[in-house]
Scaffold this active site. Structure first.
Site, PDB file in Angstrom:
ATOM      1  N   ASP A  21     -71.120   7.514 -34.405  1.00 19.57           N
ATOM      2  CA  ASP A  21     -70.646   8.632 -33.593  1.00 19.57           C
ATOM      3  C   ASP A  21     -70.814   8.196 -32.046  1.00 19.57           C
ATOM      4  O   ASP A  21     -71.891   7.476 -31.882  1.00 19.57           O
ATOM      5  CB  ASP A  21     -71.324   9.828 -34.114  1.00 19.57           C
ATOM      6  CG  ASP A  21     -70.535  10.926 -33.702  1.00 19.57           C
ATOM      7  OD1 ASP A  21     -69.340  11.151 -33.126  1.00 19.57           O
ATOM      8  OD2 ASP A  21     -71.202  12.104 -33.682  1.00 19.57           O
ATOM      9  N   HIS A  38     -63.273   3.677 -29.156  1.00 19.01           N
ATOM     10  CA  HIS A  38     -63.093   3.077 -30.327  1.00 19.01           C
ATOM     11  C   HIS A  38     -63.052   1.513 -30.250  1.00 19.01           C
ATOM     12  O   HIS A  38     -63.638   0.724 -31.356  1.00 19.01           O
ATOM     13  CB  HIS A  38     -62.000   3.628 -31.134  1.00 19.01           C
ATOM     14  CG  HIS A  38     -61.849   5.114 -31.266  1.00 19.01           C
ATOM     15  ND1 HIS A  38     -63.194   5.827 -31.642  1.00 19.01           N
ATOM     16  CD2 HIS A  38     -61.094   6.123 -30.961  1.00 19.01           C
ATOM     17  CE1 HIS A  38     -62.742   7.000 -31.651  1.00 19.01           C
ATOM     18  NE2 HIS A  38     -61.682   7.283 -31.113  1.00 19.01           N
ATOM     19  N   LEU A 132     -73.585  -9.622 -48.602  1.00 16.35           N
ATOM     20  CA  LEU A 132     -73.908  -8.067 -48.370  1.00 16.35           C
ATOM     21  C   LEU A 132     -72.588  -7.383 -48.672  1.00 16.35           C
ATOM     22  O   LEU A 132     -71.611  -7.949 -48.670  1.00 16.35           O
ATOM     23  CB  LEU A 132     -73.874  -8.069 -46.864  1.00 16.35           C
ATOM     24  CG  LEU A 132     -73.943  -6.797 -46.073  1.00 16.35           C
ATOM     25  CD1 LEU A 132     -75.133  -5.982 -46.462  1.00 16.35           C
ATOM     26  CD2 LEU A 132     -73.141  -6.833 -44.318  1.00 16.35           C
TER      27      LEU A 132
HETATM   28  C1  IPE Z   1     -68.379  11.987 -38.064  1.00 19.06           C
HETATM   29  O1  IPE Z   1     -68.004  11.942 -36.833  1.00 19.06           O
HETATM   30  C2  IPE Z   1     -67.149  10.999 -38.640  1.00 19.06           C
HETATM   31  C3  IPE Z   1     -67.081   9.543 -38.505  1.00 19.06           C
HETATM   32  C4  IPE Z   1     -68.228   9.127 -37.702  1.00 19.06           C
HETATM   33  C5  IPE Z   1     -66.120   8.923 -39.179  1.00 19.06           C
HETATM   34  P1  IPE Z   1     -67.257  13.101 -36.057  1.00 19.06           P
HETATM   35  O2  IPE Z   1     -67.396  12.898 -34.809  1.00 19.06           O
HETATM   36  O3  IPE Z   1     -65.948  13.228 -36.714  1.00 19.06           O
HETATM   37  O4  IPE Z   1     -68.168  14.478 -36.686  1.00 19.06           O
HETATM   38  P2  IPE Z   1     -68.316  16.004 -35.924  1.00 19.06           P
HETATM   39  O5  IPE Z   1     -67.034  16.326 -35.883  1.00 19.06           O
HETATM   40  O6  IPE Z   1     -69.021  15.669 -34.547  1.00 19.06           O
HETATM   41  O7  IPE Z   1     -69.222  16.396 -36.808  1.00 19.06           O
HETATM   42  C1  IPE Z   2     -66.945   8.265 -33.866  1.00 13.08           C
HETATM   43  O1  IPE Z   2     -66.766   8.396 -32.601  1.00 13.08           O
HETATM   44  C2  IPE Z   2     -65.869   7.495 -34.491  1.00 13.08           C
HETATM   45  C3  IPE Z   2     -64.909   8.450 -35.201  1.00 13.08           C
HETATM   46  C4  IPE Z   2     -65.030   9.765 -35.779  1.00 13.08           C
HETATM   47  C5  IPE Z   2     -63.533   7.806 -35.846  1.00 13.08           C
HETATM   48  P1  IPE Z   2     -66.225  10.011 -31.791  1.00 13.08           P
HETATM   49  O2  IPE Z   2     -64.657   9.646 -31.902  1.00 13.08           O
HETATM   50  O3  IPE Z   2     -66.442  10.854 -32.895  1.00 13.08           O
HETATM   51  O4  IPE Z   2     -66.675   9.937 -30.499  1.00 13.08           O
HETATM   52  P2  IPE Z   2     -67.263  11.621 -29.922  1.00 13.08           P
HETATM   53  O5  IPE Z   2     -68.377  11.914 -31.024  1.00 13.08           O
HETATM   54  O6  IPE Z   2     -66.182  12.400 -29.570  1.00 13.08           O
HETATM   55  O7  IPE Z   2     -67.901  11.099 -28.774  1.00 13.08           O
HETATM   56 MG    MG Z   3     -67.923  12.255 -32.831  1.00 14.79          MG
END
Ligand code: IPE
Ligand code: IPE
Ligand code: MG
Length: 247
Positions: A21, A38, A132
């Site tokens: 995240d 990303h 792995l």
């Molecule tokens: C959780 O992250 C999903 C992934 C890492 C793929 P999100 O960014 O979507 O989660 P919330 O919305 O902050 O809970």
């Molecule tokens: C995690 O990073 C990747 C996915 C959920 C695909 P985010 O895109 O959720 O990044 P934040 O949480 O908005 O910073």
């Molecule tokens: Mg996120």
């Protein structure tokens, strides 16, 4: 000295799951588009895989796209799907060379055709690898998985009185994968976001403020070291747990 040297490799978790995240916030903090985060997150995936192998972890599950992530702007979703395809293509050689087997959990049937095609190819080309197991959670949510499990148990006509924990486990998308002993979440959030609800019943959690694009091998080792300080009691008393350890 690398933190790796402090890890007791005999006591490494067999399965580590990561909620990757913070890509969007990391990019925004630098005045860039979320998608830039990303792209940079892919290097952290490589770091996590390398660190998992070095610390003798056998299963690494990465939460890459949740069922709820479809609610993001279309351009972001499209970019994530394209990134999945291009990463699968560029990393196949490396996965094969390093003996990594790719698996997925989640509703992959409903991913775009180009993703399904590429996933199928990489899964079949790495099926014999056993250094792995890399599990990608794609279009995954734990509630979706549990609903699917109930449906398939019902479809199989299993009598109600015969349903046990093992029956449910066998119908989850993680059937045959051991439960993770350790779950890591980056970006300073302290929530599960619909990830592996059943499987984390006794998992240890490690939360780090590091944003996913900045996650390095050392952060992974740090999480393992943190895990190794925990006393896992599974409902028993401290005394019982200690006794079992010295037995
Ligand atoms: C959780 O992250 C999903 C992934 C890492 C793929 P999100 O960014 O979507 O989660 P919330 O919305 O902050 O809970
Ligand atoms: C995690 O990073 C990747 C996915 C959920 C695909 P985010 O895109 O959720 O990044 P934040 O949480 O908005 O910073
Ligand atoms: Mg996120």
């Amino acid at each position: 000295m690398s933190l790796l040297q402090k890890i007791d490799l005999e006591k490494s978790p067999e399965h580590v799951a990561i909620i990757m995240d913070g890509n969007g916030r990391w990019a925004r903090n630098q005045g860039k588009e979320r998608i830039f985060g990303h792209f940079n997150g892919v290097e952290s995936v490589r770091e996590a895989i390398r660190a998992a192998r070095k610390s003798h972890v056998k299963y690494l599950t990465l939460y890459a796209f949740s069922t709820e992530n479809w609610n993001r702007p279309k351009e972001e979703v499209d970019a994530l799907m394209d990134l999945l395809v291009s990463t699968l293509i560029s990393e196949l050689g490396e996965l094969k060379e390093r003996g990594i087997q790719l698996r997925t959990i989640g509703d992959t049937e409903n991913l775009p055709e180009k993703c399904r095609k590429q996933l199928k190819a990489v899964i079949s080309e790495t099926a014999e690898n056993n250094e792995l197991v890399l599990v990608l959670a794609l279009n995954y949510s734990a509630k979706w998985e549990l609903v699917e499990a109930v449906r398939s148990i019902t479809n199989a006509g299993i009598p109600v009185q015969e349903i046990t924990s093992a029956t449910i486990e066998a119908h989850l998308s993680t059937a045959s994968i051991p439960d993770p002993e350790l779950l890591i979440r980056t970006s300073g959030e302290h929530r599960i976001s619909n990830f592996l609800l059943w499987q984390i019943a006794y998992t240890e959690f490690h939360f780090t403020p590091v944003m996913w694009p900045e996650f390095k091998e050392e952060d992974f080792f740090q999480a393992i070291l943190d895990y190794q300080t925990r006393e896992r009691r599974f409902g028993k008393t401290s005394e019982q747990t200690l006794e079992e350890l010295i037995k």
